[in-house]
Design a protein around this motif. Structure first.
Motif, PDB file in Angstrom:
ATOM      1  N   ARG A  94      16.982 -27.517  44.252  1.00 56.85           N
ATOM      2  CA  ARG A  94      16.240 -28.305  43.282  1.00 56.85           C
ATOM      3  C   ARG A  94      15.769 -29.615  43.908  1.00 56.85           C
ATOM      4  N   GLN A  95      14.936 -30.348  43.160  1.00 56.42           N
ATOM      5  CA  GLN A  95      14.356 -31.589  43.663  1.00 56.42           C
ATOM      6  C   GLN A  95      15.448 -32.538  44.127  1.00 56.42           C
ATOM      7  N   GLY A  96      15.251 -33.105  45.312  1.00 56.16           N
ATOM      8  CA  GLY A  96      16.257 -33.969  45.915  1.00 56.16           C
ATOM      9  C   GLY A  96      16.997 -33.288  47.040  1.00 56.16           C
ATOM     10  N   LEU A  97      16.933 -31.935  47.089  1.00 60.30           N
ATOM     11  CA  LEU A  97      17.596 -31.194  48.155  1.00 60.30           C
ATOM     12  C   LEU A  97      16.601 -30.383  48.971  1.00 60.30           C
ATOM     13  N   ARG A  98      15.323 -30.484  48.635  1.00 55.50           N
ATOM     14  CA  ARG A  98      14.334 -29.662  49.327  1.00 55.50           C
ATOM     15  C   ARG A  98      13.952 -30.281  50.664  1.00 55.50           C
ATOM     16  N   ASP A  99      13.004 -29.595  51.327  1.00 58.81           N
ATOM     17  CA  ASP A  99      12.418 -30.084  52.582  1.00 58.81           C
ATOM     18  C   ASP A  99      13.379 -30.043  53.749  1.00 58.81           C
ATOM     19  N   THR A 100      14.440 -29.261  53.632  1.00 56.16           N
ATOM     20  CA  THR A 100      15.326 -29.049  54.764  1.00 56.16           C
ATOM     21  C   THR A 100      16.108 -27.778  54.494  1.00 56.16           C
ATOM     22  N   SER A 101      16.852 -27.315  55.487  1.00 57.09           N
ATOM     23  CA  SER A 101      17.663 -26.111  55.312  1.00 57.09           C
ATOM     24  C   SER A 101      19.135 -26.483  55.394  1.00 57.09           C
ATOM     25  N   TYR A 102      19.949 -25.706  54.688  1.00 58.24           N
ATOM     26  CA  TYR A 102      21.366 -26.045  54.569  1.00 58.24           C
ATOM     27  C   TYR A 102      22.232 -24.838  54.895  1.00 58.24           C
ATOM     28  N   ALA A 103      23.474 -25.148  55.212  1.00 58.17           N
ATOM     29  CA  ALA A 103      24.524 -24.140  55.334  1.00 58.17           C
ATOM     30  C   ALA A 103      25.623 -24.496  54.350  1.00 58.17           C
ATOM     31  N   THR A 104      26.338 -23.494  53.869  1.00 56.15           N
ATOM     32  CA  THR A 104      27.437 -23.710  52.934  1.00 56.15           C
ATOM     33  C   THR A 104      28.749 -23.373  53.619  1.00 56.15           C
ATOM     34  N   PRO A 105      29.863 -23.931  53.139  1.00 56.76           N
ATOM     35  CA  PRO A 105      31.143 -23.772  53.851  1.00 56.76           C
ATOM     36  C   PRO A 105      31.821 -22.438  53.614  1.00 56.76           C
ATOM     37  N   GLY A 106      31.257 -21.572  52.774  1.00 53.54           N
ATOM     38  CA  GLY A 106      31.868 -20.264  52.560  1.00 53.54           C
ATOM     39  C   GLY A 106      32.706 -20.160  51.313  1.00 53.54           C
ATOM     40  N   MET A 107      32.587 -21.109  50.390  1.00 57.32           N
ATOM     41  CA  MET A 107      33.427 -21.085  49.205  1.00 57.32           C
ATOM     42  C   MET A 107      32.701 -21.684  48.011  1.00 57.32           C
ATOM     43  N   ILE A 108      32.942 -21.096  46.832  1.00 60.76           N
ATOM     44  CA  ILE A 108      32.446 -21.617  45.564  1.00 60.76           C
ATOM     45  C   ILE A 108      33.640 -21.803  44.634  1.00 60.76           C
ATOM     46  N   LEU A 109      33.691 -22.951  43.973  1.00 62.95           N
ATOM     47  CA  LEU A 109      34.764 -23.253  43.023  1.00 62.95           C
ATOM     48  C   LEU A 109      34.185 -23.283  41.608  1.00 62.95           C
ATOM     49  N   VAL A 110      34.752 -22.492  40.722  1.00 64.77           N
ATOM     50  CA  VAL A 110      34.325 -22.423  39.327  1.00 64.77           C
ATOM     51  C   VAL A 110      35.465 -22.944  38.448  1.00 64.77           C
ATOM     52  N   ILE A 111      35.186 -23.942  37.626  1.00 67.53           N
ATOM     53  CA  ILE A 111      36.194 -24.519  36.730  1.00 67.53           C
ATOM     54  C   ILE A 111      35.638 -24.502  35.308  1.00 67.53           C
ATOM     55  N   SER A 112      36.470 -24.074  34.358  1.00 72.49           N
ATOM     56  CA  SER A 112      36.075 -24.063  32.953  1.00 72.49           C
ATOM     57  C   SER A 112      37.231 -24.566  32.097  1.00 72.49           C
ATOM     58  N   ILE A 113      36.885 -25.213  30.989  1.00 76.02           N
ATOM     59  CA  ILE A 113      37.872 -25.730  30.036  1.00 76.02           C
ATOM     60  C   ILE A 113      37.494 -25.226  28.648  1.00 76.02           C
ATOM     61  N   THR A 114      38.475 -24.690  27.947  1.00 76.75           N
ATOM     62  CA  THR A 114      38.288 -24.235  26.571  1.00 76.75           C
ATOM     63  C   THR A 114      39.254 -24.977  25.674  1.00 76.75           C
TER      64      THR A 114
END
Length: 890
Positions: free
Chosen positions: A504-524
């Motif tokens: 999204r806007q603010g992160l464009r105009d370059t390429s990125y790599a990710t560290p290999g992990m996604i964290l999902v947190i939810s509260i009910t």
């Protein structure tokens, strides 16, 4: 006196004393007894006909005479067409309750309960009830049942719905065939249709010298034609399917005979057996055992086989997908079907071997998530373990190549799968807490938060995540109100690399790599989702420009993308970086692939440069105060030194703001920080606009030698260009990005290092440098042209010396070394950055260089001050000007 005796109920007692009582025709047990006692098979069901009940002990009554049916079930048309809407209406004569709709697709299938899914719509009022099925297909044909209770009895009405097949339902194998009669004397053709409640007969023509047969499959039937000998010429065989009162379906198969001299592809055994095929033809073969689909391979015009096009899918995986799809549409009981399909998926994930297998399995999970969200189905711990085990195997490295091929056909597949897993994990039953699961690719922790947890919530580490926690102040309002707070955290390895590369806007105009992990947190909290909470995550330190991000499922028209909104990067310590996000979703961290690693020597060089710049600028101002009247002897000198003087003022203010930046409180709450960032942006831009003003004055003098400039006019134009233009850029940038909280760099009082700096600083600077470079070329050409065309060798050498002097003087003054900054945008090598720092160490702040390439180093700086003192600078300018005037005189 007894006038008639009617037998209504017949009972048999077994050895255990249980009575099995069956009603005679036109009689039935009432609904009260039917709901209290099991049927003769020992079960209770909502769709039992109440004709046979079992009793342990005395029989509490007898079957009663059924009154006339108090309703009629009408159907608009028994024969439905594809994609049409089916309408069933139950006309009530008496009050009817507990109305349910069922579909029995064939005699061998159990009736399926219908619920208001995406294709099913149910209506009811006092006089009638309706069932509407949208987008009819063959999966919605069969016998529909309306079961309801009226006048104390359970009643059942039925209607049969049929649908004719379409030409696309007919599968020809092969669709066309080229055959060499010398290599093969005969061949086999197939014409297959799915199973339906309509009877179809098939005939092949021509049928001479061949034998037709029928093959029944679990979900289809095939009409096979075995041709014993090759036809003498090219022939088209036709499979004609006929059903009573319907137009026939015709499926042609063209047979081409390979002649001597034709280009052919040889016999081959890649994946399946490929016969000799004529060039330009697509060969087809059935999929291996237990798979559905067709394998295709093109024979090229040069007689070379093309790649194998494998669309085969495991039949069981495809069946599970079909069940999940029909469940979402409205067939079946979600609380029973979802766990059953998840259990079967877990068993089938090990046989995934093609991109089609993987794609259909992920689609099945996505469909189940939609069903759970639509019906608020709660998963048991067994169902959740099946889901997480399936997810772990799907993310395993053994099928990573299948992800690449599958994503090429459906890029958003990974995003849809992430959302589905989030939904299913979030639907775990409250009775299953606390719950935990750990595997190589999945780590889940779900628990209820109690008053005795004053330290908040903390999740165990999952590298590269060191820890994640929710501070107590974010949870206290929920817990202290007495609500039941449930927190679920899910870490998924490897899934980040399977997501689309959308930023999204603010992160464009370059390429990125990710560290290999996604964290999902939810509260009910009491069954309601709570999305506003502060999450603090510590990641292992990684080289490069880092961004704390989350996956926004709504971005890019629902395809999903990375966004940094509401997340900030903070330095935790020397070995970790800390992300703080103020909402709950799927988090990760991005690393710029063109970032420059940390280099202490580079930082030290920049710090020394900025300090020396400030000292040189102060000395320059003092010298200007002393020698101004001496050096400013005409209008040309006045214009040039006015521009230089304003450049010195702008750089001095900008350098001072930049040098004090590390000691200021950072963040949007600090007005001092915002003012510092604005002043840095404004005065650095002003420096370059004064460079542009100086270059334009020089260009005018070169091109219009005899045109005199008005001092008041030129001075006012230079002031507008030098101050108002950069003020406009800086003001617009502040107005656009400050409300979005994208104005400041994380943890710094500098302009954001993302797309903001590229558009608000780098683009105008590079445009100015380009114009200044053009002016320099004009100056060099003017110096060279008259001397090199006619003058003697001595004058030529003098002209070359003049050109070199002009280049040495005008290159730093015009900021042309900033052209190297373009290289640092696309090249992460330290060599380019060292060259850039050294060339500009006394010209432009390192902070601006950082803005160009989005680096996070806070101490690097370059200053815009010439290497020599102001006196020598001025003498060189006079020499350059004198040289220029001599050339003009010649």
């Amino acid at each position: 006196m007894i006038t008639a005796l009617v037998l209504t109920t017949e009972c048999h007692v077994d050895h255990s004393g249980t009575s099995f009582c069956t009603c005679h025709p036109d009689y039935q047990w009432n609904t009260t007894l039917c709901s209290l006692y099991p049927n003769c098979c020992g079960h209770r069901s909502e769709r039992d006909s109440c004709e046979c009940l079992s009793f342990h002990g005395p029989v509490p009554g007898y079957c009663q005479l059924l009154p006339p049916v108090p309703a009629n079930l009408t159907l608009d048309s028994q024969l439905q067409m594809h994609r049409n809407t089916l309408n069933l209406i139950l006309l009530k004569k008496e009050k009817a309750t507990n109305l349910r709709w069922y579909l029995r697709q064939s005699e061998n299938h159990r009736p399926i309960l219908l619920w208001p899914g995406t294709n099913v719509f149910q209506t009811s009022n006092e006089s009638q009830a309706g069932l509407q099925i949208a987008h009819m297909s063959r999966h919605w044909t069969g016998e529909y049942e309306s079961i309801f209770e009226a006048q104390g009895f359970r009643r059942r009405l039925r209607q049969v719905v049929k649908m004719p097949l379409e030409e696309k339902d007919v599968v020809r194998l092969p669709e066309e065939l080229s055959i060499s009669c010398a290599a093969s004397t005969g061949f086999q053709l197939r014409c297959c249709i799915p199973l339906t409640n309509m009877a179809y007969t098939a005939t092949w023509s021509p049928g001479e010298d061949s034998q037709a047969s029928l093959q029944n499959m679990p979900d289809s039937q095939c009409f096979v034609l075995a041709v014993r000998h090759c036809p003498a010429a090219n022939t088209t065989y036709t499979c004609t399917l006929q059903s009573q009162s319907l137009a026939p379906l015709v499926a042609p198969v063209s047979i081409t005979i390979i002649q001597d001299g034709d280009t052919t592809c040889p016999e081959d055994f890649s994946v399946v057996a490929w016969n000799v095929t004529k060039a330009g033809f697509m060969a087809q073969a059935p999929c291996p055992m237990n798979k559905t689909g067709v394998v295709k391979r093109l024979c090229g015009s040069n007689g070379i086989w093309g790649p194998v096009q494998d669309s085969c899918t495991e039949a069981k995986i495809l069946d599970l997908y079909s069940k999940a799809k029909l469940l979402l549409e409205g067939q079946g009981k979600p609380n029973e079907q979802v766990p059953r399909i998840l259990r079967e998926l877990q068993r089938q994930v090990g046989v995934v071997s093609t991109p089609s297998d993987l794609r259909e399995m992920l689609h099945t999970v996505t469909l189940l998530a939609k069903v759970v969200a639509e019906t608020s189905t709660e998963l048991t711990d067994r169902a959740l373990k099946d889901l997480l085990t399936t997810t772990d195997k799907i993310l395993d490295v053994n099928i990573s190549s299948l992800w690449t091929l599958a994503r090429a056909q459906e890029p958003s597949m990974g995003s849809d799968f992430l959302k589905a897993v989030e939904t299913l994990v979030h639907s775990v039953s409250p009775q299953q807490h606390p719950f935990s699961f750990s595997s190589s690719n999945v780590l889940l922790q779900s628990q209820l938060l109690r008053h005795s947890s004053p330290l908040g919530y903390q999740m165990p580490s999952a590298p590269p995540l060191l820890q994640a926690r929710i501070p107590w102040h974010s949870l206290a309002p929920l817990v202290l109100n007495g609500t039941n707070v449930r927190i679920t955290s899910l870490a998924l390895q490897k899934l980040d690399s399977r997501l689309p590369s959308n930023y999204r806007q603010g992160l464009r105009d370059t390429s990125y790599a990710t560290p290999g992990m996604i964290l999902v947190i939810s509260i009910t909290a009491d069954g309601q989702d709570f999305t506003q909470a502060e999450v603090i995550m510590d990641f292992e330190d990684m080289n490069g420009t880092l961004h704390c991000v989350f996956w926004d499922h709504n971005a890019f028209q629902g395809r999903g993308g990375w966004s940094d909104e509401g997340c900030e990067l903070q330095a935790a310590n020397a070995s970790a970086v800390q992300c703080v996000c103020r909402h709950l979703t799927a988090f990760s961290i991005l690393m710029s692939q063109h970032a420059v690693p940390e280099d202490p020597l580079l930082d030290l060089l920049s710090q020394v440069g900025v300090g020396a710049s400030i000292l040189a600028l102060l000395v320059c101002l003092v010298i200007y105060r002393l020698v101004w009247r001496v050096v400013v002897r005409n209008k040309v000198a006045f214009f040039r030194h006015t521009a230089l003087f304003n450049m010195v003022i702008c750089l001095l203010v900008a350098d001072t703001c930049f040098l004090g930046n590390p000691w200021l409180p950072s963040g949007y709450h600090s007005l001092v920080c915002l003012a510092t960032a604005f002043l840095c942006h404004f005065f650095y831009l002003a420096t370059f606009f004064w460079m542009l003003a100086q270059a334009l004055v020089l260009a005018h003098q070169l091109l219009f030698v005899f045109h005199q400039l008005s001092k008041p006019l030129v001075l006012s134009m230079m002031s507008i260009l030098g101050y108002l233009c950069p003020l406009g850029f800086a003001g617009v940038t502040l107005g656009l990005y400050l409300p979005q909280r994208k104005y400041l760099r994380e943890g710094k009082c500098l302009l954001s290092g993302d797309g903001v700096s590229l558009h608000a600083f780098s683009e105008p600077v590079l445009a100015i440098v380009s114009v200044n470079g053009l002016v320099l070329v004009i100056a060099v050409l003017k110096l060279l042209r008259p001397s090199l065309s006619e003058g003697p060798a001595v004058e030529k050498r003098q002209a070359l010396v003049g050109v070199l002097k002009a280049l040495l003087i005008l290159t730093p003054i015009f900021g042309l070394t900033w052209g190297l900054g373009v290289t640092t945008l696309f090249e992460g090598s330290l060599v380019f950055h060292y060259i850039f720092v050294i060339l500009n160490s006394l010209q432009v702040l390192e902070a601006l260089r950082k803005w160009l390439r989005g680096s996070r180093s806070s101490n690097s700086a370059i200053s815009m001050v010439t290497n020599e003192s102001c006196t020598s600078e001025h003498s060189r300018e006079r020499s350059e000007l004198a040289s220029y005037e001599e050339q003009m005189a010649d």
